[in-house]
Design an enzyme around this catalytic site. Structure first.
Site, PDB file in Angstrom:
ATOM      1  N   CYS A 113      25.068  64.057 -42.818  1.00  9.15           N
ATOM      2  CA  CYS A 113      26.294  64.081 -43.606  1.00  9.15           C
ATOM      3  C   CYS A 113      27.344  64.975 -42.935  1.00  9.15           C
ATOM      4  O   CYS A 113      27.930  64.583 -41.945  1.00  9.15           O
ATOM      5  CB  CYS A 113      26.005  64.502 -45.049  1.00  9.15           C
ATOM      6  N   HIS A 221      21.579  60.624 -46.448  1.00  6.57           N
ATOM      7  CA  HIS A 221      20.741  61.811 -46.667  1.00  6.57           C
ATOM      8  C   HIS A 221      19.251  61.450 -46.610  1.00  6.57           C
ATOM      9  O   HIS A 221      18.595  61.294 -47.645  1.00  6.57           O
ATOM     10  CB  HIS A 221      21.075  62.451 -48.019  1.00  6.57           C
ATOM     11  N   GLU A 223      16.902  63.366 -45.905  1.00  6.55           N
ATOM     12  CA  GLU A 223      16.067  64.491 -46.343  1.00  6.55           C
ATOM     13  C   GLU A 223      15.635  64.359 -47.792  1.00  6.55           C
ATOM     14  O   GLU A 223      14.671  64.999 -48.221  1.00  6.55           O
ATOM     15  CB  GLU A 223      16.819  65.814 -46.138  1.00  6.55           C
TER      16      GLU A 223
END
Length: 250
Positions: A113, A221, A223
């Site tokens: 990001c 994202h 993660e």
């Protein structure tokens, strides 16, 4: 005897009460541990107080995280931000030069990001400050009033481009990703390779051409709950493998 790789995680600055703090999101630290199999080490946003050469010599990889703040537009000769836009000049003063130095030193890099946008700006690219106001582009922002599980749910496909890192680690030609950003790539920096595109043509991932090690940025994202999504996990596993390789060499 092998050891776990030490992976730096960039911090943002935040005022809490009367004192400034350096913070990194729990989801990024957990993804380094659970997805990349490394030891996360928070890198404070101290700019020139950090001796970059010594820092990079001590690390096996670097994760450039997302953030509520945006890169200040003077770094890419963009127009001034509108009032109310969050910035973190201390982070800018740390990460942009650190990104270039890490790639030059062969330290594996993953940008997420804001970290993806930092990669583009660090190598000479520019950003759209409000993607949703650009004719022909989608609104890539998350539904702000919904629970996190809804905000981070898959929102749109991205088209993985042939011949890059994402294709090389086995991702299919199209994957579904979350979408939690207001800014995006306007002009891709020279020397960066397009790894994935959104349906509206917005660049959603890039890599550094000719980098000595893993050097990838993604706008989404991965993660988020990294072990529950095989495509997200594959990205962190590939990053972790590059970090383990460097750890073995060191």
């Amino acid at each position: 005897m092998s050891r776990l790789p030490f992976i730096g995680v960039t911090a943002c600055t935040k005022q809490i009460g009367l004192h400034p703090y350096h913070i990194a999101g729990d989801k990024y630290l957990r993804a380094v541990a659970l997805g990349a199999g490394g030891v996360p080490l928070i890198i404070p946003a101290l700019g020139e107080l950090i001796e970059t050469t010594s820092l990079l010599a001590s690390l096996d990889g670097l994760l450039f995280t997302g953030s509520p703040s945006n890169v200040e537009p003077h770094h890419y000769s963009g127009p001034a931000s509108e009032p109310g836009i969050l910035h973190d000049p201390q982070r800018d003063g740390t990460t942009l030069s650190l990104m270039r130095a890490a790639v030059a030193a062969g330290v594996p890099v993953l940008g997420i990001c804001r970290g993806f946008q930092e990669m583009n700006v660090a190598f000479g690219g520019t950003l759209h400050q409000k993607v949703h106001e650009v004719e022909g582009l989608m609104d890539h922002r998350e539904p702000a009033d919904e629970p996190l599980e809804v905000q981070y749910a898959p929102r749109h496909p991205v088209h993985v481009q042939p011949g890059g890192i994402l294709a090389g680690i086995g991702l299919p030609a199209e994957i579904l990703v979350n979408s939690i950003h207001g800014q995006g790539v306007e002009r891709l920096a020279p020397g960066l390779h397009v790894e994935a595109l959104a349906p509206d043509g917005l660049v959603e991932s890039c890599s550094v051409v000719g980098a000595a090690s893993f050097a990838l940025g993604v706008q989404w994202h991965p993660e988020w709950q990294v072990r529950s999504n095989p495509d997200y996990l594959a990205i962190f596993q590939a990053f972790g493998e590059a970090c383990r390789k460097r750890a073995g060499q060191r």
